[in-house]
Design an enzyme around this catalytic site. Structure first.
Site, PDB file in Angstrom:
ATOM      1  N   CYS A   1     -13.714   8.809 -12.572  1.00 35.31           N
ATOM      2  CA  CYS A   1     -13.316  10.146 -13.031  1.00 35.31           C
ATOM      3  C   CYS A   1     -13.538  10.275 -14.547  1.00 35.31           C
ATOM      4  O   CYS A   1     -14.678  10.242 -15.001  1.00 35.31           O
ATOM      5  CB  CYS A   1     -11.872  10.442 -12.610  1.00 35.31           C
ATOM      6  SG  CYS A   1     -11.461  12.178 -12.754  1.00 35.31           S
TER       7      CYS A   1
ATOM      8  N   HIS B   1     -11.847   9.468  -6.767  1.00 34.46           N
ATOM      9  CA  HIS B   1     -10.852   8.411  -7.011  1.00 34.46           C
ATOM     10  C   HIS B   1     -10.812   7.396  -5.869  1.00 34.46           C
ATOM     11  O   HIS B   1     -10.123   7.629  -4.867  1.00 34.46           O
ATOM     12  CB  HIS B   1      -9.464   9.041  -7.180  1.00 34.46           C
ATOM     13  CG  HIS B   1      -9.302   9.741  -8.492  1.00 34.46           C
ATOM     14  ND1 HIS B   1      -8.887   9.098  -9.639  1.00 34.46           N
ATOM     15  CD2 HIS B   1      -9.556  11.012  -8.844  1.00 34.46           C
ATOM     16  CE1 HIS B   1      -8.861   9.944 -10.641  1.00 34.46           C
ATOM     17  NE2 HIS B   1      -9.266  11.131 -10.196  1.00 34.46           N
TER      18      HIS B   1
ATOM     19  N   GLU C   1      -9.236   4.706  -5.812  1.00 34.06           N
ATOM     20  CA  GLU C   1      -7.954   3.983  -5.786  1.00 34.06           C
ATOM     21  C   GLU C   1      -6.906   4.646  -4.907  1.00 34.06           C
ATOM     22  O   GLU C   1      -5.921   4.023  -4.526  1.00 34.06           O
ATOM     23  CB  GLU C   1      -7.408   3.796  -7.215  1.00 34.06           C
ATOM     24  CG  GLU C   1      -6.951   5.064  -7.927  1.00 34.06           C
ATOM     25  CD  GLU C   1      -8.069   5.829  -8.622  1.00 34.06           C
ATOM     26  OE1 GLU C   1      -9.229   5.766  -8.161  1.00 34.06           O
ATOM     27  OE2 GLU C   1      -7.779   6.529  -9.612  1.00 34.06           O
TER      28      GLU C   1
ATOM     29  N   VAL D   1      15.540  -6.672  -5.048  1.00 32.74           N
ATOM     30  CA  VAL D   1      14.429  -7.562  -4.718  1.00 32.74           C
ATOM     31  C   VAL D   1      13.970  -8.371  -5.939  1.00 32.74           C
ATOM     32  O   VAL D   1      13.796  -9.590  -5.862  1.00 32.74           O
ATOM     33  CB  VAL D   1      13.235  -6.732  -4.166  1.00 32.74           C
ATOM     34  CG1 VAL D   1      12.041  -7.627  -3.901  1.00 32.74           C
ATOM     35  CG2 VAL D   1      13.644  -5.986  -2.909  1.00 32.74           C
TER      36      VAL D   1
ATOM     37  N   SER E   1      15.366  -9.236  -8.955  1.00 31.09           N
ATOM     38  CA  SER E   1      16.200 -10.308  -9.508  1.00 31.09           C
ATOM     39  C   SER E   1      16.378 -11.419  -8.470  1.00 31.09           C
ATOM     40  O   SER E   1      16.488 -12.590  -8.825  1.00 31.09           O
ATOM     41  CB  SER E   1      17.544  -9.774 -10.012  1.00 31.09           C
ATOM     42  OG  SER E   1      18.361  -9.335  -8.954  1.00 31.09           O
ATOM     43  N   SER E   2      16.366 -11.065  -7.189  1.00 29.52           N
ATOM     44  CA  SER E   2      16.522 -12.097  -6.151  1.00 29.52           C
ATOM     45  C   SER E   2      15.309 -13.028  -6.128  1.00 29.52           C
ATOM     46  O   SER E   2      15.455 -14.248  -6.055  1.00 29.52           O
ATOM     47  CB  SER E   2      16.664 -11.461  -4.768  1.00 29.52           C
ATOM     48  OG  SER E   2      17.826 -10.679  -4.713  1.00 29.52           O
TER      49      SER E   2
END
Ligand code: XMP
Length: 538
Positions: free
Chosen positions: A85, A180, A182, A237, A239-240
């Site tokens: 683009c 695009h 993506e 998720v 920090s675990s």
């Protein structure tokens, strides 16, 4: 780092991160950097011989509104370059072609015809025309377009309204597309990006989370040595997974502090303790600070003020615990490192903000400035990883799938899901109603995909509305609270659609909540998309 790498230069498109995620999905390592890095920086980045290609992203602006250019070194290193683009337009301008503005913006679905059997698009198509031309179903979003090719380039793709929708100089391995690749609307997008990084750039596909553990463990051991680390476990998720990874690397040199602010989901605190202390045998200090949080939140109804109070108290409690641990002489010296579950999108966002390239829609603050205040060094073992990679890593580390693939939960927890003033009574009702909703989302499977509705939604939760409505139950009138169910589907949380949950599921949830949670007599479903609504209600 010993991985081949792709450099993605960010010209400020909202979807630049998707380029990086698509590249990583092909198991090739890549980094996103602002487009205004210097040529010297690019050369230094390439100096280890690992840089195999460059991708120039799109922009929210037009080449006429901004003067962002790719550093010249990009075109001088002798490695493949892909412009997307705006990235195509700047490539055209910088290499001697021409870009013109147009009155009409082309936005949305388009069918692009491939030309010239280029290495990038050869054999990749969605369908063929009667004349045998390969066609691609793509997503376009542009006003300006390339009107004259730079010397050495040929047309690689076209549409009736955009005759140069793709261009290539194959001798230099420069490719560019106006659409695009993506975004998932471009059906062959992943195949095109995969072709570019794996075949044209020849990058090694060695970015694999199972293998990454060893590398990350070695790096943590080297960084920490025999010092001590403290980590704030939130049950989320990031920090675990950070805790599990650091624990794998340094065992008892890690102490986790789990601050329970009383705004967690049903049984969440016990589950965190069971996992980390019970199963992983990590050192975890659980602090029940729910009374303090509720006391300080009493009488406060403004959402941002609530967020600030929760953020500040979290820091205060964490600091007090860190000081206690130090005084108790746990470990031999007390912690010198603070570990955080910072992930790559946080790193890119703050970089983007610095160069003012990203347009920020809503800023979410977690725990900023804490390491400085505590006088601790920072350990951020997930800062190279996207969320999907963090999840894969979590599973590879042995965390339960169910925990690792949980929907995101905001730092302020139920604090932003109880509208207005937060009260314990409200939090208790909400927790129970929400647990029923989540349980039924996991129970209901969609026949067409074979997936549960929990997996088919990106985020789902219940919101407590502090208003009362009249109902009737048995022979009596009730005058009780209302909750709203919210379930959305999104790939990036920047935009989201409300999920078209089956009526049978909504019916079950509604009847269970009203029958099982005394105090709630009405359940509504939120049918607002983002934008203009946000995902959370506050
Ligand atoms: P919105 O409501 O802005 O939410 O559409 C987008 C995503 O961000 C999460 N969110 C937060 N996360 N602290 C967090 O850690 C916050 O203050 C916060 N506010 C929103 C939200 O749950 C959704 O996933």
């Amino acid at each position: 780092m010993q991985h081949d790498k792709i450099l993605i230069l960010d010209f400020g498109s909202q979807v630049t991160q998707l380029i990086a995620r698509r590249v990583r999905e092909t198991h090739v390592y890549c980094e996103v950097h602002p487009c205004d890095v210097s040529s010297e920086w690019v050369r230094a980045f390439a100096a280890d011989g690992k840089l195999k290609g460059v991708i120039l992203s799109g922009s929210h602006a037009s080449v006429y509104e901004v003067d962002d250019r790719a550093p010249d070194a990009v075109f001088e290193l002798g490695i493949p370059v892909l412009g997307i683009c705006y990235g195509m337009q700047t490539m055209a301008t910088q290499l001697g072609g021409k870009v013109e503005g147009s009155n009409s913006r082309e936005f949305g679905y388009a069918e692009v015809r491939a030309h010239g059997h280029t290495a990038l698009l050869q054999g990749i198509e969605d369908f063929a025309t009667a004349e045998g031309h390969g066609m691609l179903k793509v997503w376009m979003s542009h006003g300006d377009k390339v009107t004259a090719l730079p010397p050495g380039f040929k047309v690689m793709a076209s549409t009736p309204s955009c005759p140069i929708a793709g261009m290539a100089d194959e001798s230099r391995h420069f490719y560019a597309v106006q659409f695009h690749p993506e975004v998932t609307h471009t059906v062959q997008g992943a195949a095109i990006l995969g072709r570019f990084v794996r075949e044209i750039c020849g990058a090694n596909a060695d970015w694999i989370m199972g293998d990454y553990i060893e590398e990350a463990v070695a790096r943590i051991r080297e960084q920490v040595g025999d010092e001590e680390v403290i980590l704030g476990l939130s049950g989320g998720v990031d920090s675990s997974v950070a805790a599990a990874l650091i624990h794998r690397a340094i065992g008892d040199q890690l102490t986790c502090v789990f601050v329970d602010h009383g705004l967690l989901r049903l049984h969440e605190g016990d589950m965190v303790m069971d996992m980390f202390e019970g199963k992983l045998h990590a050192k975890v200090v659980r602090v029940d600070a729910s009374e303090l949080f509720l006391r300080e939140l009493a009488g406060v109804s403004e959402p941002e003020q609530k967020r600030k109070i929760i953020g500040r108290l979290f820091v205060d409690v964490f600091k007090a615990e860190a000081a206690k641990l130090k005084a108790s002489g746990q470990g031999h010296k007390g912690a010198t490192f603070l570990a955080q579950g910072t992930i790559y999108p946080d790193v890119i966002e703050s970089g983007g903000a610095k160069s003012k390239k990203a347009v920020t829609i809503k800023s979410h603050h977690n725990v900023g400035g804490l390491p400085e205040q505590l006088g601790l060094k920072l350990l951020e073992p997930l800062r190279d990883l996207f969320k999907d990679e963090v999840r894969e890593l979590g599973v590879a580390l042995g965390l339960p799938r169910e925990m690792v693939y949980r929907h995101p939960f905001p730092g302020p927890g139920l604090g932003v899901r109880i509208l207005g003033e937060v009260k314990k009574e409200y939090a208790d009702l909400l927790r129970r109603a929400d647990a029923i909703f989540i349980e039924e989302l996991r129970n209901f499977t969609d026949e067409a995909t074979g997936k549960t509705w929990y997996d088919l939604t990106s985020q789902a939760f219940t919101v407590f509305l502090p208003v009362k409505s009249v109902g009737v139950m048995g022979d009596g009138r009730t005058y009780d609270y209302v909750v709203a169910l919210r379930a959305v589907q999104t790939s990036d949380f920047m935009t989201a659609d409300w999920a078209e949950l089956p009526y049978a599921l909504l019916k079950k949830v509604s009847s269970r909540i009203i029958n099982e949670v005394r105090g709630i007599n009405r359940v509504t479903y939120d049918v607002s998309s983002k934008p203009p609504a946000t995902i959370e209600w506050e």
